[in-house]
Design a protein around this motif. Structure first.
Motif, PDB file in Angstrom:
ATOM      1  N   ALA A 132       0.841  -1.205   0.000  1.00  0.00           N
ATOM      2  CA  ALA A 132       0.000   0.000   0.000  1.00  0.00           C
ATOM      3  C   ALA A 132       0.875   1.253   0.000  1.00  0.00           C
ATOM      4  CB  ALA A 132      -0.935  -0.005   1.207  1.00  0.00           C
ATOM      5  N   GLU A 133       1.984   1.206   0.722  1.00  0.00           N
ATOM      6  CA  GLU A 133       2.916   2.333   0.741  1.00  0.00           C
ATOM      7  C   GLU A 133       3.533   2.546  -0.637  1.00  0.00           C
ATOM      8  OE1 GLU A 133       5.609   1.301   3.918  1.00  0.00           O
ATOM      9  OE2 GLU A 133       4.070   1.649   5.446  1.00  0.00           O
ATOM     10  N   ALA A 134       3.895   1.463  -1.324  1.00  0.00           N
ATOM     11  CA  ALA A 134       4.443   1.559  -2.676  1.00  0.00           C
ATOM     12  C   ALA A 134       3.396   2.131  -3.631  1.00  0.00           C
ATOM     13  CB  ALA A 134       4.914   0.183  -3.158  1.00  0.00           C
ATOM     14  N   PHE A 135       2.153   1.703  -3.465  1.00  0.00           N
ATOM     15  CA  PHE A 135       1.061   2.204  -4.288  1.00  0.00           C
ATOM     16  C   PHE A 135       0.880   3.710  -4.071  1.00  0.00           C
ATOM     17  CE2 PHE A 135      -3.352   2.923  -5.454  1.00  0.00           C
ATOM     18  CZ  PHE A 135      -3.465   2.236  -6.648  1.00  0.00           C
ATOM     19  N   ALA A 136       0.915   4.138  -2.812  1.00  0.00           N
ATOM     20  CA  ALA A 136       0.784   5.565  -2.488  1.00  0.00           C
ATOM     21  C   ALA A 136       1.942   6.362  -3.083  1.00  0.00           C
ATOM     22  CB  ALA A 136       0.718   5.753  -0.970  1.00  0.00           C
ATOM     23  N   GLN A 137       3.150   5.834  -2.980  1.00  0.00           N
ATOM     24  CA  GLN A 137       4.314   6.521  -3.537  1.00  0.00           C
ATOM     25  C   GLN A 137       4.191   6.648  -5.057  1.00  0.00           C
ATOM     26  OE1 GLN A 137       8.134   4.885  -2.395  1.00  0.00           O
ATOM     27  NE2 GLN A 137       9.200   6.020  -3.988  1.00  0.00           N
ATOM     28  N   GLN A 148       5.406  -1.439  -9.741  1.00  0.00           N
ATOM     29  CA  GLN A 148       6.358  -2.496 -10.099  1.00  0.00           C
ATOM     30  C   GLN A 148       7.783  -2.050  -9.812  1.00  0.00           C
ATOM     31  OE1 GLN A 148       4.999  -3.010 -14.202  1.00  0.00           O
ATOM     32  NE2 GLN A 148       4.676  -5.181 -13.772  1.00  0.00           N
ATOM     33  N   ALA A 149       8.124  -0.834 -10.183  1.00  0.00           N
ATOM     34  CA  ALA A 149       9.480  -0.333  -9.987  1.00  0.00           C
ATOM     35  C   ALA A 149       9.819  -0.231  -8.499  1.00  0.00           C
ATOM     36  CB  ALA A 149       9.650   1.029 -10.657  1.00  0.00           C
ATOM     37  N   ILE A 150       8.856   0.219  -7.698  1.00  0.00           N
ATOM     38  CA  ILE A 150       9.088   0.397  -6.259  1.00  0.00           C
ATOM     39  C   ILE A 150       9.116  -0.950  -5.546  1.00  0.00           C
ATOM     40  CG2 ILE A 150       8.116   1.352  -4.130  1.00  0.00           C
ATOM     41  CD1 ILE A 150       6.926   3.601  -6.033  1.00  0.00           C
ATOM     42  N   SER A 151       8.209  -1.859  -5.936  1.00  0.00           N
ATOM     43  CA  SER A 151       8.081  -3.143  -5.266  1.00  0.00           C
ATOM     44  C   SER A 151       9.121  -4.162  -5.701  1.00  0.00           C
ATOM     45  CB  SER A 151       6.686  -3.735  -5.505  1.00  0.00           C
ATOM     46  OG  SER A 151       5.698  -2.886  -4.980  1.00  0.00           O
TER      47      SER A 151
END
Length: 191
Positions: free
Chosen positions: A47-52, A187-190
């Protein structure tokens, strides 16, 4: 006082209220992202990656609609809470199970969290002032979107969550070019 006719026409021309779903600009294999979320901490990190990704892609402008699908207890509300708290750390995030919608003002725009589980008729969304709630800048997180079929705008992204042992499996699907941009960021963050 606002002219109702001009409001109607601008609302109908809004990209989320088109009957046509714009295909993702990426290939079919890159328009979906699947991830195993081993536990609550992994779901929170997702969820944090999605928010970012939403922050980096300026998703609040012109607005982003996200459908969350999954059975009761799949983690939809948990994901929404973690997402909202990325923009409002320490904010108490209530489930909108009985109110149908909770709104949170952030520095980037409004986050509207809808839980339509108890919705009896999709037309109730009109009585809630759905059109007024989805004015940019915003991100709308919609749990149980099938209950609002016919009244809800189309989704830029769909997040499906399924229980998997102590965790869950997540599948993020881009339905529009804007959704594809967010998906690529996630995808890039996760990794």
């Amino acid at each position: 006082m606002q002219d109702t006719e001009s409001t109607e026409s601008s609302f109908e021309s809004h990209p989320h209220y088109s009957n046509k779903i714009e295909p993702a600009t990426e290939s079919a294999t890159s328009s979906t992202f699947e991830i195993v979320l081993a536990d609550a901490a992994a779901t929170q990190a997702f969820a944090e990656a999605f928010a970012q990704a939403c922050r980096e892609a300026s998703a609040f402008q012109p607005g982003l609609v996200v459908y969350l699908q999954g059975d009761l207890g799949a983690g939809k509300s948990f994901f929404c809470r973690a997402f909202i708290q990325q923009f409002l750390p320490g904010q108490k995030v209530k489930s909108p199970t009985y109110t149908l919608v909770e709104s949170y003002e952030t520095e980037l725009g409004m986050v509207r969290h809808f839980d339509l589980y108890r919705l009896c008729d999709p037309e109730e969304l009109a009585f809630l002032g759905l059109r007024d709630l989805l004015v940019a800048p915003f991100v709308a997180l919609v749990e149980w979107p099938s209950k609002g079929q016919g009244e809800l705008p189309s989704a830029d992204l769909t997040l499906s969550l399924q229980p998997l042992g102590a965790g869950r499996c997540g599948r993020l699907t881009a339905n529009t070019a804007a959704g594809s941009l967010i998906l690529k960021g996630v995808q890039a963050i996760s990794g």
